[in-house]
Motif scaffolding. Sequence first.
Motif, PDB file in Angstrom:
ATOM      1  N   LYS A 104       9.203  -9.174  -8.417  1.00  0.00           N
ATOM      2  CA  LYS A 104       9.594  -8.184  -9.430  1.00  0.00           C
ATOM      3  C   LYS A 104       8.702  -6.954  -9.384  1.00  0.00           C
ATOM      4  CE  LYS A 104      12.118 -11.083 -12.603  1.00  0.00           C
ATOM      5  NZ  LYS A 104      13.363 -10.856 -11.945  1.00  0.00           N
ATOM      6  N   MET A 105       7.409  -7.157  -9.123  1.00  0.00           N
ATOM      7  CA  MET A 105       6.492  -6.010  -9.005  1.00  0.00           C
ATOM      8  C   MET A 105       6.886  -5.137  -7.821  1.00  0.00           C
ATOM      9  SD  MET A 105       2.877  -7.905  -9.947  1.00  0.00           S
ATOM     10  CE  MET A 105       1.886  -6.705  -9.127  1.00  0.00           C
ATOM     11  N   LEU A 106       7.192  -5.752  -6.695  1.00  0.00           N
ATOM     12  CA  LEU A 106       7.616  -4.990  -5.528  1.00  0.00           C
ATOM     13  C   LEU A 106       8.927  -4.259  -5.793  1.00  0.00           C
ATOM     14  CD1 LEU A 106       6.702  -7.369  -2.587  1.00  0.00           C
ATOM     15  CD2 LEU A 106       5.738  -5.111  -3.043  1.00  0.00           C
ATOM     16  N   SER A 109      -8.271   0.798  -3.522  1.00  0.00           N
ATOM     17  CA  SER A 109      -8.630   0.287  -4.837  1.00  0.00           C
ATOM     18  C   SER A 109      -9.329   1.363  -5.668  1.00  0.00           C
ATOM     19  CB  SER A 109      -9.525  -0.939  -4.678  1.00  0.00           C
ATOM     20  OG  SER A 109      -9.989  -1.383  -5.921  1.00  0.00           O
ATOM     21  N   LYS A 110     -10.300   2.010  -5.077  1.00  0.00           N
ATOM     22  CA  LYS A 110     -11.039   3.067  -5.786  1.00  0.00           C
ATOM     23  C   LYS A 110     -10.161   4.287  -6.030  1.00  0.00           C
ATOM     24  CE  LYS A 110     -15.514   1.595  -4.098  1.00  0.00           C
ATOM     25  NZ  LYS A 110     -16.571   1.811  -3.127  1.00  0.00           N
ATOM     26  N   ARG A 111      -9.398   4.690  -5.026  1.00  0.00           N
ATOM     27  CA  ARG A 111      -8.582   5.899  -5.136  1.00  0.00           C
ATOM     28  C   ARG A 111      -7.526   5.767  -6.232  1.00  0.00           C
ATOM     29  NH1 ARG A 111      -5.344   8.849  -6.483  1.00  0.00           N
ATOM     30  NH2 ARG A 111      -4.344  10.583  -5.416  1.00  0.00           N
ATOM     31  N   PHE A 112      -6.876   4.595  -6.284  1.00  0.00           N
ATOM     32  CA  PHE A 112      -5.780   4.410  -7.227  1.00  0.00           C
ATOM     33  C   PHE A 112      -6.176   3.637  -8.479  1.00  0.00           C
ATOM     34  CE2 PHE A 112      -3.595   5.060  -3.120  1.00  0.00           C
ATOM     35  CZ  PHE A 112      -2.891   6.209  -3.459  1.00  0.00           C
ATOM     36  N   LYS A 113      -7.482   3.296  -8.576  1.00  0.00           N
ATOM     37  CA  LYS A 113      -8.006   2.590  -9.755  1.00  0.00           C
ATOM     38  C   LYS A 113      -7.230   1.295 -10.011  1.00  0.00           C
ATOM     39  CE  LYS A 113      -9.879   6.694 -11.913  1.00  0.00           C
ATOM     40  NZ  LYS A 113      -9.438   7.891 -11.290  1.00  0.00           N
ATOM     41  N   LEU A 163       0.832  -1.208   0.000  1.00  0.00           N
ATOM     42  CA  LEU A 163       0.000   0.000   0.000  1.00  0.00           C
ATOM     43  C   LEU A 163       0.868   1.261   0.000  1.00  0.00           C
ATOM     44  CD1 LEU A 163      -2.821  -1.107   2.469  1.00  0.00           C
ATOM     45  CD2 LEU A 163      -2.924  -1.007  -0.034  1.00  0.00           C
ATOM     46  N   ARG A 164       1.963   1.220   0.737  1.00  0.00           N
ATOM     47  CA  ARG A 164       2.879   2.370   0.756  1.00  0.00           C
ATOM     48  C   ARG A 164       3.481   2.595  -0.628  1.00  0.00           C
ATOM     49  NH1 ARG A 164       8.041   3.647   0.944  1.00  0.00           N
ATOM     50  NH2 ARG A 164       8.760   1.494   0.851  1.00  0.00           N
ATOM     51  N   LEU A 165       3.910   1.512  -1.266  1.00  0.00           N
ATOM     52  CA  LEU A 165       4.517   1.645  -2.587  1.00  0.00           C
ATOM     53  C   LEU A 165       3.514   2.114  -3.632  1.00  0.00           C
ATOM     54  CD1 LEU A 165       6.846  -1.466  -2.516  1.00  0.00           C
ATOM     55  CD2 LEU A 165       7.535   0.935  -2.468  1.00  0.00           C
ATOM     56  N   ILE A 166       2.280   1.685  -3.522  1.00  0.00           N
ATOM     57  CA  ILE A 166       1.236   2.169  -4.438  1.00  0.00           C
ATOM     58  C   ILE A 166       1.069   3.680  -4.259  1.00  0.00           C
ATOM     59  CG2 ILE A 166      -1.256   2.148  -4.886  1.00  0.00           C
ATOM     60  CD1 ILE A 166      -1.128  -0.912  -4.214  1.00  0.00           C
ATOM     61  N   ARG A 167       1.027   4.128  -3.018  1.00  0.00           N
ATOM     62  CA  ARG A 167       0.875   5.561  -2.738  1.00  0.00           C
ATOM     63  C   ARG A 167       2.059   6.344  -3.298  1.00  0.00           C
ATOM     64  NH1 ARG A 167       3.127   8.674   0.875  1.00  0.00           N
ATOM     65  NH2 ARG A 167       3.837   7.002   2.257  1.00  0.00           N
ATOM     66  N   VAL A 168       3.273   5.846  -3.036  1.00  0.00           N
ATOM     67  CA  VAL A 168       4.481   6.531  -3.502  1.00  0.00           C
ATOM     68  C   VAL A 168       4.541   6.536  -5.030  1.00  0.00           C
ATOM     69  CG1 VAL A 168       7.008   6.388  -3.544  1.00  0.00           C
ATOM     70  CG2 VAL A 168       5.776   6.117  -1.391  1.00  0.00           C
ATOM     71  N   PHE A 169       4.185   5.420  -5.646  1.00  0.00           N
ATOM     72  CA  PHE A 169       4.181   5.327  -7.104  1.00  0.00           C
ATOM     73  C   PHE A 169       3.305   6.417  -7.716  1.00  0.00           C
ATOM     74  CE2 PHE A 169       2.275   3.707 -11.049  1.00  0.00           C
ATOM     75  CZ  PHE A 169       3.416   3.480 -11.798  1.00  0.00           C
ATOM     76  N   HIS A 170       2.188   6.703  -7.065  1.00  0.00           N
ATOM     77  CA  HIS A 170       1.261   7.729  -7.558  1.00  0.00           C
ATOM     78  C   HIS A 170       1.598   9.123  -7.039  1.00  0.00           C
ATOM     79  CE1 HIS A 170      -1.528   5.096  -9.689  1.00  0.00           C
ATOM     80  NE2 HIS A 170      -1.266   4.204  -8.749  1.00  0.00           N
ATOM     81  N   ASP A 171       2.715   9.236  -6.330  1.00  0.00           N
ATOM     82  CA  ASP A 171       3.210  10.513  -5.809  1.00  0.00           C
ATOM     83  C   ASP A 171       2.156  11.229  -4.963  1.00  0.00           C
ATOM     84  OD1 ASP A 171       5.201  12.396  -5.405  1.00  0.00           O
ATOM     85  OD2 ASP A 171       4.634  13.582  -7.163  1.00  0.00           O
ATOM     86  N   VAL A 208      10.744   2.858  -8.514  1.00  0.00           N
ATOM     87  CA  VAL A 208       9.962   4.068  -8.803  1.00  0.00           C
ATOM     88  C   VAL A 208       9.965   4.988  -7.594  1.00  0.00           C
ATOM     89  CG1 VAL A 208       7.640   4.936  -9.290  1.00  0.00           C
ATOM     90  CG2 VAL A 208       8.537   2.995 -10.580  1.00  0.00           C
ATOM     91  N   GLU A 209       9.834   4.417  -6.399  1.00  0.00           N
ATOM     92  CA  GLU A 209       9.874   5.227  -5.176  1.00  0.00           C
ATOM     93  C   GLU A 209      11.203   5.966  -5.074  1.00  0.00           C
ATOM     94  OE1 GLU A 209       9.545   4.635  -0.363  1.00  0.00           O
ATOM     95  OE2 GLU A 209      10.364   3.016  -1.562  1.00  0.00           O
TER      96      GLU A 209
END
Length: 100
Positions: free
Chosen positions: A81-83, A50-54, A6-14, A89-90
């Motif tokens: 690899k995804m992580l 899920s909704k916020r980051f689509k 969840l942290r990486l998803i947030r960081v990825f989306h800046d 990206v972070e």
Amino acid sequence: MIGEALRLIRVFHDVKLNELAEQLDVSKGYISEIESQKKKPSLDLIEKYSKRFKISTSAIMLFSEELDNDRSDLKIGIRNKMLKFLQIVEHITINNNDEK
């Protein structure tokens, strides 16, 4: 592992921590505890991400799956690899923000 995902998803989306907390209608401290894996997120919170980051809830849950010994090496490899990609990206995002 879900907290890191969840942290990486947030960081990825800046998206800043306080910004996301406001958007999801939860406290900044709660998200911080989730991301540092001190607490586990509720399904409701995962659905908000899920909704916020689509991103589908199932894709987010992939990060948190308990990997049993009988799981395929391919699935483990893809997950790792995804992580790793999100961590790269972070790192790039942090370096770009430091240059500003």
